[in-house]
Design a protein around this motif. Structure first.
Motif, mmCIF file in Angstrom:
data_model
loop_
_atom_site.group_PDB
_atom_site.id
_atom_site.type_symbol
_atom_site.label_atom_id
_atom_site.label_comp_id
_atom_site.label_asym_id
_atom_site.label_seq_id
_atom_site.Cartn_x
_atom_site.Cartn_y
_atom_site.Cartn_z
ATOM 1 N N LEU A 117 5.888 8.875 -5.701
ATOM 2 C CA LEU A 117 5.782 9.021 -4.254
ATOM 3 C C LEU A 117 7.086 9.546 -3.656
ATOM 4 O O LEU A 117 7.071 10.389 -2.748
ATOM 5 N N LEU A 118 8.212 9.084 -4.170
ATOM 6 C CA LEU A 118 9.509 9.603 -3.715
ATOM 7 C C LEU A 118 9.651 11.085 -4.041
ATOM 8 O O LEU A 118 10.078 11.881 -3.204
ATOM 9 N N GLN A 119 9.278 11.470 -5.263
ATOM 10 C CA GLN A 119 9.383 12.871 -5.672
ATOM 11 C C GLN A 119 8.461 13.752 -4.846
ATOM 12 O O GLN A 119 8.854 14.845 -4.427
ATOM 13 N N SER A 160 0.825 -1.210 0.000
ATOM 14 C CA SER A 160 0.000 0.000 0.000
ATOM 15 C C SER A 160 0.862 1.264 0.000
ATOM 16 O O SER A 160 2.066 1.219 0.290
ATOM 17 N N ASP A 161 0.207 2.382 -0.273
ATOM 18 C CA ASP A 161 0.908 3.661 -0.207
ATOM 19 C C ASP A 161 1.363 3.952 1.222
ATOM 20 O O ASP A 161 2.412 4.562 1.429
ATOM 21 N N ARG A 162 0.629 3.474 2.204
ATOM 22 C CA ARG A 162 1.050 3.659 3.605
ATOM 23 C C ARG A 162 2.383 2.979 3.868
ATOM 24 O O ARG A 162 3.243 3.523 4.556
ATOM 25 N N GLU A 163 2.540 1.773 3.326
ATOM 26 C CA GLU A 163 3.809 1.059 3.508
ATOM 27 C C GLU A 163 4.942 1.796 2.800
ATOM 28 O O GLU A 163 6.046 1.915 3.335
ATOM 29 N N ILE A 164 4.658 2.321 1.613
ATOM 30 C CA ILE A 164 5.671 3.077 0.874
ATOM 31 C C ILE A 164 6.038 4.338 1.649
ATOM 32 O O ILE A 164 7.227 4.660 1.810
ATOM 33 N N HIS A 165 5.041 5.066 2.148
ATOM 34 C CA HIS A 165 5.324 6.271 2.930
ATOM 35 C C HIS A 165 6.109 5.928 4.195
ATOM 36 O O HIS A 165 6.995 6.685 4.598
ATOM 37 N N GLY A 166 5.804 4.793 4.791
ATOM 38 C CA GLY A 166 6.562 4.347 5.962
ATOM 39 C C GLY A 166 8.022 4.101 5.628
ATOM 40 O O GLY A 166 8.919 4.474 6.391
ATOM 41 N N ALA A 167 8.273 3.467 4.473
ATOM 42 C CA ALA A 167 9.651 3.217 4.046
ATOM 43 C C ALA A 167 10.374 4.530 3.770
ATOM 44 O O ALA A 167 11.551 4.689 4.107
ATOM 45 N N THR A 227 7.812 17.792 -0.606
ATOM 46 C CA THR A 227 7.201 18.160 0.661
ATOM 47 C C THR A 227 8.273 18.473 1.698
ATOM 48 O O THR A 227 8.167 19.438 2.447
ATOM 49 N N SER A 228 9.333 17.670 1.723
ATOM 50 C CA SER A 228 10.429 17.896 2.666
ATOM 51 C C SER A 228 11.129 19.215 2.382
ATOM 52 O O SER A 228 11.454 19.967 3.290
ATOM 53 N N GLU A 229 11.357 19.505 1.107
ATOM 54 C CA GLU A 229 12.002 20.764 0.730
ATOM 55 C C GLU A 229 11.139 21.950 1.121
ATOM 56 O O GLU A 229 11.648 22.959 1.615
ATOM 57 N N ASP A 230 9.821 21.843 0.937
ATOM 58 C CA ASP A 230 8.907 22.914 1.318
ATOM 59 C C ASP A 230 8.932 23.133 2.831
ATOM 60 O O ASP A 230 8.939 24.269 3.302
ATOM 61 N N ALA A 231 8.967 22.057 3.589
ATOM 62 C CA ALA A 231 8.991 22.161 5.047
ATOM 63 C C ALA A 231 10.275 22.829 5.522
ATOM 64 O O ALA A 231 10.254 23.670 6.421
ATOM 65 N N VAL A 232 11.397 22.488 4.900
ATOM 66 C CA VAL A 232 12.676 23.102 5.260
ATOM 67 C C VAL A 232 12.648 24.585 4.917
ATOM 68 O O VAL A 232 13.065 25.427 5.714
ATOM 69 N N ARG A 246 15.218 1.637 -5.488
ATOM 70 C CA ARG A 246 15.904 0.425 -5.012
ATOM 71 C C ARG A 246 15.742 0.264 -3.501
ATOM 72 O O ARG A 246 15.497 -0.838 -3.003
ATOM 73 N N GLU A 247 15.883 1.363 -2.757
ATOM 74 C CA GLU A 247 15.708 1.295 -1.311
ATOM 75 C C GLU A 247 14.254 0.987 -0.951
ATOM 76 O O GLU A 247 13.997 0.239 -0.002
ATOM 77 N N LEU A 248 13.312 1.556 -1.708
ATOM 78 C CA LEU A 248 11.899 1.239 -1.455
ATOM 79 C C LEU A 248 11.633 -0.241 -1.667
ATOM 80 O O LEU A 248 10.909 -0.864 -0.890
ATOM 81 N N VAL A 249 12.196 -0.809 -2.718
ATOM 82 C CA VAL A 249 12.025 -2.239 -2.998
ATOM 83 C C VAL A 249 12.515 -3.057 -1.808
ATOM 84 O O VAL A 249 11.841 -3.984 -1.355
ATOM 85 N N ALA A 250 13.673 -2.680 -1.281
ATOM 86 C CA ALA A 250 14.263 -3.424 -0.170
ATOM 87 C C ALA A 250 13.438 -3.300 1.110
ATOM 88 O O ALA A 250 13.419 -4.228 1.922
#
Length: 70
Positions: free
Chosen positions: A49-51, A10-17, A56-61, A26-30
């Motif tokens: 999802l990575l992008q 799920s997208d939740r699992e991806i967001h968790g990773a 979002t992280s850049e905006d928060a910073v 590659r890291e998401l796959v692992a």
């Protein structure tokens, strides 16, 4: 929402990773039970999802930086 039908990821699992530090497909796959390793049709969604997370992280910073100068 299911991102990888083959592995049932799920997208939740991806967001968790991503929250745990995954920064590449590659890291998401692992870290997501092998999402993207069967038919590969979800790799676009993984990249998106990575992008989105990076943006979002850049905006928060930027917001935190701007607030420090108020």
């Amino acid at each position: 929402m299911i991102v990888c039908s083959c592995k049932g990821v799920s997208d939740r699992e991806i967001h968790g990773a991503i929250d745990q530090g995954s920064r590449t497909v590659r890291e998401l796959v692992a870290h997501s039970r092998g999402a993207g390793t069967d038919c590969g049709s979800c790799t676009r969604s993984l990249r998106r999802l990575l992008q989105e997370s990076a943006a979002t992280s850049e905006d928060a910073v930027a917001d935190a930086h701007d607030g420090a100068h108020d």
